[in-house]
Design an enzyme around this catalytic site. Sequence first.
Site, mmCIF file in Angstrom:
data_model
loop_
_atom_site.group_PDB
_atom_site.id
_atom_site.type_symbol
_atom_site.label_atom_id
_atom_site.label_comp_id
_atom_site.label_asym_id
_atom_site.label_seq_id
_atom_site.Cartn_x
_atom_site.Cartn_y
_atom_site.Cartn_z
ATOM 1 N N CYS A 114 0.818 -1.224 0.000
ATOM 2 C CA CYS A 114 0.000 0.000 0.000
ATOM 3 C C CYS A 114 0.846 1.266 0.000
ATOM 4 C CB CYS A 114 -0.947 -0.006 1.183
ATOM 5 S SG CYS A 114 -1.948 -1.481 1.229
ATOM 6 N N HIS A 255 -3.401 6.697 2.678
ATOM 7 C CA HIS A 255 -3.784 5.424 2.078
ATOM 8 C C HIS A 255 -5.160 5.048 2.619
ATOM 9 C CE1 HIS A 255 -4.102 1.363 0.927
ATOM 10 N NE2 HIS A 255 -3.828 0.854 2.119
ATOM 11 N N ASN A 285 -9.934 -0.683 -0.102
ATOM 12 C CA ASN A 285 -8.472 -0.583 -0.096
ATOM 13 C C ASN A 285 -7.942 -1.095 -1.430
ATOM 14 O OD1 ASN A 285 -5.727 -0.984 0.261
ATOM 15 N ND2 ASN A 285 -5.913 -1.907 2.296
HETATM 16 N N1 ACO Z 1 -17.743 -9.633 9.362
HETATM 17 C C1 ACO Z 1 -18.141 -9.929 10.617
HETATM 18 N N2 ACO Z 1 -17.295 -10.248 11.604
HETATM 19 C C2 ACO Z 1 -15.977 -10.257 11.334
HETATM 20 C C3 ACO Z 1 -15.496 -9.952 10.034
HETATM 21 C C4 ACO Z 1 -16.433 -9.637 9.037
HETATM 22 N N3 ACO Z 1 -16.070 -9.318 7.773
HETATM 23 N N4 ACO Z 1 -14.138 -10.018 10.053
HETATM 24 C C5 ACO Z 1 -13.768 -10.367 11.307
HETATM 25 N N5 ACO Z 1 -14.896 -10.517 12.069
HETATM 26 C C6 ACO Z 1 -14.967 -10.870 13.482
HETATM 27 C C7 ACO Z 1 -13.752 -11.607 13.983
HETATM 28 O O1 ACO Z 1 -13.853 -12.995 13.717
HETATM 29 C C8 ACO Z 1 -13.803 -11.290 15.463
HETATM 30 O O2 ACO Z 1 -14.759 -12.131 16.070
HETATM 31 P P1 ACO Z 1 -14.516 -12.704 17.578
HETATM 32 O O3 ACO Z 1 -14.463 -11.484 18.461
HETATM 33 O O4 ACO Z 1 -15.705 -13.577 17.790
HETATM 34 O O5 ACO Z 1 -13.201 -13.417 17.512
HETATM 35 C C9 ACO Z 1 -14.347 -9.859 15.498
HETATM 36 O O6 ACO Z 1 -15.010 -9.649 14.240
HETATM 37 C C10 ACO Z 1 -13.293 -8.789 15.695
HETATM 38 O O7 ACO Z 1 -12.205 -9.073 14.800
HETATM 39 P P2 ACO Z 1 -10.976 -8.094 14.669
HETATM 40 O O8 ACO Z 1 -10.009 -8.655 13.660
HETATM 41 O O9 ACO Z 1 -10.444 -7.776 16.035
HETATM 42 O O10 ACO Z 1 -11.702 -6.786 14.059
HETATM 43 P P3 ACO Z 1 -11.127 -5.346 13.853
HETATM 44 O O11 ACO Z 1 -11.953 -4.364 14.544
HETATM 45 O O12 ACO Z 1 -9.629 -5.299 14.051
HETATM 46 O O13 ACO Z 1 -11.399 -5.103 12.286
HETATM 47 C C11 ACO Z 1 -10.136 -5.111 10.233
HETATM 48 C C12 ACO Z 1 -10.796 -5.958 11.306
HETATM 49 C C13 ACO Z 1 -11.217 -4.304 9.534
HETATM 50 C C14 ACO Z 1 -9.459 -6.030 9.233
HETATM 51 C C15 ACO Z 1 -9.105 -4.141 10.861
HETATM 52 O O14 ACO Z 1 -8.299 -4.843 11.773
HETATM 53 C C16 ACO Z 1 -8.205 -3.438 9.866
HETATM 54 O O15 ACO Z 1 -8.643 -2.607 9.074
HETATM 55 N N6 ACO Z 1 -6.889 -3.712 9.939
HETATM 56 C C17 ACO Z 1 -5.864 -2.971 9.191
HETATM 57 C C18 ACO Z 1 -5.865 -3.276 7.734
HETATM 58 C C19 ACO Z 1 -4.722 -2.541 7.088
HETATM 59 O O16 ACO Z 1 -4.538 -1.352 7.296
HETATM 60 N N7 ACO Z 1 -3.866 -3.224 6.325
HETATM 61 C C20 ACO Z 1 -2.654 -2.587 5.832
HETATM 62 C C21 ACO Z 1 -2.754 -2.130 4.465
HETATM 63 S S1 ACO Z 1 -3.264 -3.345 3.343
HETATM 64 C C22 ACO Z 1 -1.923 -3.733 2.299
HETATM 65 O O17 ACO Z 1 -0.801 -3.406 2.518
HETATM 66 C C23 ACO Z 1 -2.262 -4.584 1.067
#
Ligand code: ACO
Length: 332
Positions: A114, A255, A285
């Site tokens: 990214c 980003h 993204n």
């Molecule tokens: N729908 C419903 N529930 C979900 C989903 C979904 N799509 N995805 C995960 N959950 C659940 C999980 O299983 C978890 O359930 P549990 O509590 O029963 O275990 C719960 O939701 C919370 O999961 P988290 O992973 O803690 O959720 P979080 O609030 O962190 O959100 C997300 C996840 C959106 C992926 C976030 O962590 C994020 O945006 N991370 C950063 C992404 C990023 O910036 N990447 C870098 C750039 S990308 C690149 O370089 C290509």
Amino acid sequence: MAYAAFRSIGAYVPSKILSNEDLSKMVDTSDEWITKRTGIKERHIAASDEFTSDMGAKAATLAIERSGLDKSEIDMVVCATISPDYFCMPSTATIISTKLGLGNVTAFDISAACTGFVYVLSIAKAFIEAGMKKNVLIIGAEKLSAITDYSDRGTCILFGDGAGAAVISATENKEEAIIDIHTGADGKFADLLMTPDGGSGSAHDTLEQEASSCFMQMKGNETFKVAVKTLTKDVIDILRENNIQSADIKHFVPHQANLRIIKAVGDALKLKDEQVVLTVAKYGNTSGASIPMAINDIYESGKLQAGELMLLDAFGGGLTWGSALVPFSPLK
Ligand code: ACO
């Protein structure tokens, strides 16, 4: 001394839309969860016969047209992508050059996820300031749908396809010049976001490798925390080193990974809502394409005017990060 000026921008978005509703029929998720956790409402998906180079070429055509240059004046093409047409060779940049009819140019790809667009911007700046090139076409193009696991709700809701491109040209006018670019990386966080197989680092018997192991895997929550910290620190550093206040930034172009990450960074920098460019709701993204697509959005909506200062800020797999202070400097 030659300086590097950000002359023009272009972007391309494929027509097919994949909405949160559509995704909720494919995996156990909902529009409410995706919107609340990411701010994403929909993303665009390339057609099966539409490649990263096709999207990159369309974005680049617009950027060249808007630069006021003839395409024969482009002397280098650099493409940031983690979803190239072909994983080893030829590079997507060479394919784009040929699709544009550019002839004999230097052309290569870089891989910085990214942060890719900030990296290619720094490469263009360096080649121009060294006097080696005059007009560099930089591209961020991604067909992330090709490396996304649509059975993994943790990642498939995030990513979309698209491309953005810009022309960076030599100038003697320091007022027009890109002010500064920071780029960094730390491989100790490599396992937070990766495509574990498909390369020579794979422990599998290459003959038995499954296609699915080439998909992106991410430790989302840990990535989120490092992202907020790194993005904020990087911007504070580049502003301080250049003696620029956040109030002097007309357009903060982060980003577009997650609305919550962008808000957290914007709040830490005390940026006003009107300074922060947001496209994450409609494109998701798009990795290396996300920043140029966002710049194109403000350009096409008439919000980006000549001389206005942009602050770019990116973070991605590697891990990589980067920021840049860039005045928009079209030819008069
Ligand atoms: N729908 C419903 N529930 C979900 C989903 C979904 N799509 N995805 C995960 N959950 C659940 C999980 O299983 C978890 O359930 P549990 O509590 O029963 O275990 C719960 O939701 C919370 O999961 P988290 O992973 O803690 O959720 P979080 O609030 O962190 O959100 C997300 C996840 C959106 C992926 C976030 O962590 C994020 O945006 N991370 C950063 C992404 C990023 O910036 N990447 C870098 C750039 S990308 C690149 O370089 C290509």
